[in-house]
Design an enzyme around this catalytic site. Structure first.
Site, PDB file in Angstrom:
ATOM      1  N   LEU A  16       1.283  -6.328  -7.168  1.00 49.50           N
ATOM      2  CA  LEU A  16       1.545  -5.903  -8.600  1.00 49.50           C
ATOM      3  C   LEU A  16       2.156  -6.753  -9.711  1.00 49.50           C
ATOM      4  CD1 LEU A  16       1.859  -1.849  -8.701  1.00 49.50           C
ATOM      5  CD2 LEU A  16      -0.663  -3.539  -8.710  1.00 49.50           C
ATOM      6  N   VAL A  52      -0.017   2.506 -10.327  1.00 46.66           N
ATOM      7  CA  VAL A  52       0.133   3.257  -8.711  1.00 46.66           C
ATOM      8  C   VAL A  52       1.394   2.772  -8.420  1.00 46.66           C
ATOM      9  CG1 VAL A  52      -2.371   2.809  -8.116  1.00 46.66           C
ATOM     10  CG2 VAL A  52      -0.360   0.516  -8.443  1.00 46.66           C
ATOM     11  N   GLU A  53       2.841   2.443  -7.229  1.00 46.18           N
ATOM     12  CA  GLU A  53       3.860   2.021  -6.732  1.00 46.18           C
ATOM     13  C   GLU A  53       4.281   3.001  -7.849  1.00 46.18           C
ATOM     14  OE1 GLU A  53       3.991  -1.201  -5.907  1.00 46.18           O
ATOM     15  OE2 GLU A  53       2.397  -2.004  -3.980  1.00 46.18           O
ATOM     16  N   GLY A  54       4.323   4.024  -7.988  1.00 49.25           N
ATOM     17  CA  GLY A  54       5.549   4.571  -9.066  1.00 49.25           C
ATOM     18  C   GLY A  54       4.911   4.675 -10.633  1.00 49.25           C
ATOM     19  N   ARG A  61       6.706  -4.364  -3.583  1.00 48.44           N
ATOM     20  CA  ARG A  61       6.794  -3.975  -5.178  1.00 48.44           C
ATOM     21  C   ARG A  61       7.175  -5.540  -6.174  1.00 48.44           C
ATOM     22  NH1 ARG A  61      10.478   0.746  -6.779  1.00 48.44           N
ATOM     23  NH2 ARG A  61       8.070   1.704  -5.866  1.00 48.44           N
TER      24      ARG A  61
END
Length: 822
Positions: free
Chosen positions: A382, A500-502, A378
């Site tokens: 991103l 995405v990714e939360g 993370r």
């Protein structure tokens, strides 16, 4: 001497000692000395005696440790233990998985700036830099984003081959397993550069180097698993994906319904102990092309074949694609950004225990494995993607705004466009600093749980604002899709990073402050551990030390908040140069305010705080903006305090302070317990809010940096693909800027002559001929004007198509192809 003098003296000494965080013993000595001085100066005896007696009654029991523990700490520990909200095993694992870096100082209320400024400057190795200058640059020149997104809906075979051959999928895999063994910083730089030319390429490369089989195997795999899989992942023989998200629980690994039951079954012709899996995953990046599937599931052992525990817990496994029963579904289409994505399903798929990541020993430890590795991925993928797209968007929008003219002026000279350009520049600078700070934390060996969440949320949100502003500046150029459009796909793809990714809404409202307030706080997590220590005597000693340290820090933060609010943080020691000292003082103020508000929120709301998502989100915004400013100032220091960058630093910091004060103000105005909110407001904003957005004058300076060749602009473009080639229209437009600026005086002279001399022709070439005959321009100036014309046409050009080329799914007519919901 006045009767109030002793009391005033003690109060001032208390404020002074609290501000500087002197110990209680030092405060007692200073207060006693002040009272003696008051006596010598003739203070009223009764008032002096009462003040001295009260001071002794308060201070002495606190200074004598056995008395303090018996009379105060022990009862408070009992009360604290009763009201302490229970932490589930999953919550405790999440809190204890990450490490705390400088972000912990922001919760202290008195940051030690030496810790920030002494962090090593992030540096690539010669080998990493050579990879960026060689294979990464070559890959960028091969990329035609229109062909990827519109024609093929995939990377062309030559791109897949180049990526695998040059080990882009193995950047983080150690060299002993055939990988490149690159650092997190190099990973960030590669993703950033690829994202500046194609988000599909950057995500394709980023996912195998983020949370997934490679990362998990490196940390937890058995030696046999590492020896077999890591070389195959490094050279592209295996393409990985990781299945976490499902229809019923999203990405919440603690609630996934996918399960595996321990049993015996057949594997490679032998009857072995293993797990029979049933799962349904979707939104899995690279799933349609993956040969190796990582899977998160809940493991059960009803027959107690492995031990006494029936519910073993979250477990991770590796499934070869050709495992019987594994179904890789059809592709999903994420907003015209066609990176490979789709569902993975299976019913009663048998695998041996040797396919569990880490083997049988790591069964049930999947949640711990995920949260420990999640902060690494993370921190990089991103944020780096946002940085690459934003930096490229900033420099090319600045060039476009200079080249594109309306009413005889560059559009960037209009104040409305100038305002958008200033936001673009400020956001790009902040995104670049924040993404590098998060990657640098991993590069230093940290597991930055809170910074990674801040970076993911704010880089993607600022990027969303930036691409929106860039689209406004480009106008028609931005909305007409085709090979010449370098913004349209970025506009379409922006919500993907938000999701995405939360999802960003949940990340902001639940994770940033919710995790940071406990993990980063200098006392809270330690107090919780002390309160639950099985060794009651040791727990009491630890709790006593922590509790009174916490109380002292809280009082100090209240005093510091009030003082900084009264003075607008205009005084006090601070690092930095003449340009940045004021910003460090602002950080001192809002660090104290955040620490104060966090303590009061946790004290008054207790376990209910986790359900106050608006309050949590706003306090998370304060923490985030503090961290962003730290990243900006650290970048400025690392780059040698470049004078040319000072407008960018000032704009981005002032903007962050304005956002931070707005968030803090809203939090206090809406505090659930109104009287508490009013009291906090008086301490934090004694004279009301004073922060303002960046001024128009500063915005004009920042916008001008994007529209003119200069070293600050060059630093903004560093690390993105600006090579002017056929497949990179943004790079071409950016390359025109210097020549356009040099040609502008000639253009103005020529246009004035046309107007004053009434040239007799309307054709551009004929006008140039006439201008030369009249001596208005010479041959070199004519060449400049002709070149300017060509560059301008290339800059404003958009694409057109035959109708048949745009008919949706025209190639599928008569094939019976259907679209179905997953």
């Amino acid at each position: 001497m006045s009767v109030i003098a002793p009391w005033l003296a003690v109060l001032l000494i208390a404020a002074f000692a609290s501000y500087h965080r002197y110990s209680l013993a030092v405060f007692a000595a200073l207060a006693g000395s002040a009272l003696v001085a008051c006596g010598l100066l003739g203070a009223e005896p009764t008032s002096l005696a009462v003040a001295a007696g009260l001071l002794a009654v308060v201070v002495l029991p606190l200074l004598i440790t056995p008395i303090r523990r018996h009379l105060i700490t022990s009862p408070l520990l009992g009360f604290y233990t009763r009201i302490l909200p229970p932490l589930s095993a999953t919550e405790r694992t999440a809190l204890e998985a990450g490490t705390v870096g400088f972000e912990g100082q922001l919760f202290s209320g008195k940051p030690d700036w030496n810790l920030l400024l002494s962090q090593p400057k992030p540096m690539l190795t010669d080998e990493e830099q050579a990879f960026l200058d060689g294979p990464v640059e070559e890959l960028c020149t091969m990329v035609n984003d229109w062909e990827i997104t519109h024609v093929h809906a995939d990377l062309q075979p030559e791109l897949w081959d180049f990526i695998k051959k040059n080990k882009f999928f193995g950047m983080i895999i150690p060299k002993e397993y055939g990988g490149l063994g690159f650092s997190a910083l190099a990973n960030h730089k590669v993703i950033q550069k690829l994202a500046s030319v194609s988000s599909v390429v950057s995500s394709t490369v980023g996912v195998p180097n983020s949370l997934g089989p490679g990362e998990l195997l490196m940390h937890y795999g058995t030696q046999e698993q590492k020896d077999y899989y890591l070389p195959r992942l490094a050279d592209g023989r295996e393409v990985p994906c990781f299945g976490l998200t499902g229809p019923w629980a999203g990405s919440d690994a603690t609630s996934i319904p996918d399960y595996g039951v321990v049993c015996k079954g057949q594997w490679n012709g032998a009857n072995v102990l293993g797990v029979k899996l049933t799962f349904d995953k979707r939104y899995i990046t690279l799933a349609p092309v993956a040969s190796l599937i990582g899977l998160a599931f809940r493991m059960y052992d009803p027959d107690k074949l492995l031990g006494d525990q029936a519910d073993i817990g979250i477990t991770l496994a590796l499934l070869p694609r050709d495992t019987p029963g594994v179904e890789v579904g059809r592709r999903a289409m994420p907003l015209n950004s066609p990176f490979q994505n789709g569902p993975v399903r299976g019913k009663e798929v048998f695998i041996p225990l040797s396919q569990l990541i880490g083997g049988e020993e790591m069964a049930g430890k999947g949640w711990q494995m995920l949260v420990e590795c999640l902060s690494i991925g993370r921190s990089i993928t991103l944020p780096s993607t946002a940085s690459g797209g934003s930096k490229m968007g900033a420099v090319v929008t600045g060039a476009y705004a200079r080249i594109r003219k309306q009413f005889g002026l560059s559009v960037g000279r209009f104040e409305g466009v100038e305002e958008a350009l200033s936001r673009i520049a400020g956001n790009a600078y902040a995104i670049s600093a924040l993404s590098e700070a998060a990657a640098a934390a991993v590069w230093r060996g940290e597991l930055p749980a809170v910074p990674s969440t801040i970076a993911k949320y704010h880089c993607t949100e600022m990027s969303r604002q930036l691409v929106s502003d860039a689209m406004d500046v480009h106008g028609g150029k931005g909305i007409i899709l085709g090979p010449q459009n370098y913004l349209g796909r970025a506009w379409q793809a922006t919500p993907i990073s938000i999701t995405v990714e939360g999802a960003n809404i949940m990340t902001r409202s639940l994770m940033i402050f919710g995790q940071g307030a406990i993990l980063c706080h200098p006392f809270v997590l330690k107090e919780m551990k002390a309160a639950t220590n099985p060794d009651r005597a040791q727990g009491l000693r630890d709790f006593d030390r922590l509790l009174f340290g916490h109380i002292g820090a809280a009082i100090s933060n209240a005093v510091r908040s009030l003082w900084f609010g009264i003075t607008n943080a205009a005084f006090g020691s601070a690092p930095g140069d003449a340009h940045t000292k004021r910003f460090y003082r602002k950080l001192n103020r809002y660090s104290a305010a955040l620490a104060l508000c966090a303590d009061v929120s946790m004290l008054t709301l207790g376990g209910k705080l986790k359900f106050k998502e608006k309050l949590s989100g706003r306090l998370g915004d304060v923490l985030s903006q503090l961290y962003i400013i730290c990243a900006i100032l650290k970048r400025y220091e690392d780059q040698g305090r470049p004078v040319a960058d000072q407008p960018l630093v000032a704009y981005s910091v002032i903007d962050a302070v304005h956002k931070m004060e707005s968030a803090l103000s809203t939090a206090l105005r809406n505090f659930p317990i109104r009287p508490v909110g009013w009291a906090l407001w008086l301490l934090v904003f004694p004279f009301g809010r004073r922060a303002t957005a960046p001024s128009d004058r500063l915005g004009r300076r920042v916008a001008a940096l994007l529209m003119s060749p200069n070293e600050a602009r060059d630093r903004m473009a560093d690390g993105v693909f600006t090579t002017p080639c056929a497949n990179n229209p943004a790079g071409r437009i950016n390359s025109y800027l210097t020549k356009v600026v040099l040609a502008e005086p000639v253009e103005r002279k020529f246009l004035k002559a046309m107007k004053d001399s009434h040239l007799s022709t309307l054709d551009f070439e004929a006008q140039l001929d006439e201008g030369m005959r009249r001596g208005v321009i010479n041959a070199e100036e004519r060449r400049q004007l002709e070149e300017l014309r060509v560059m301008t046409i290339d800059t404003i050009r958009v694409d057109d198509f035959e109708h048949s080329e745009l008919v949706a799914a025209s190639s599928l007519k008569g094939t019976g192809a259907v679209v179905r919901a997953a």
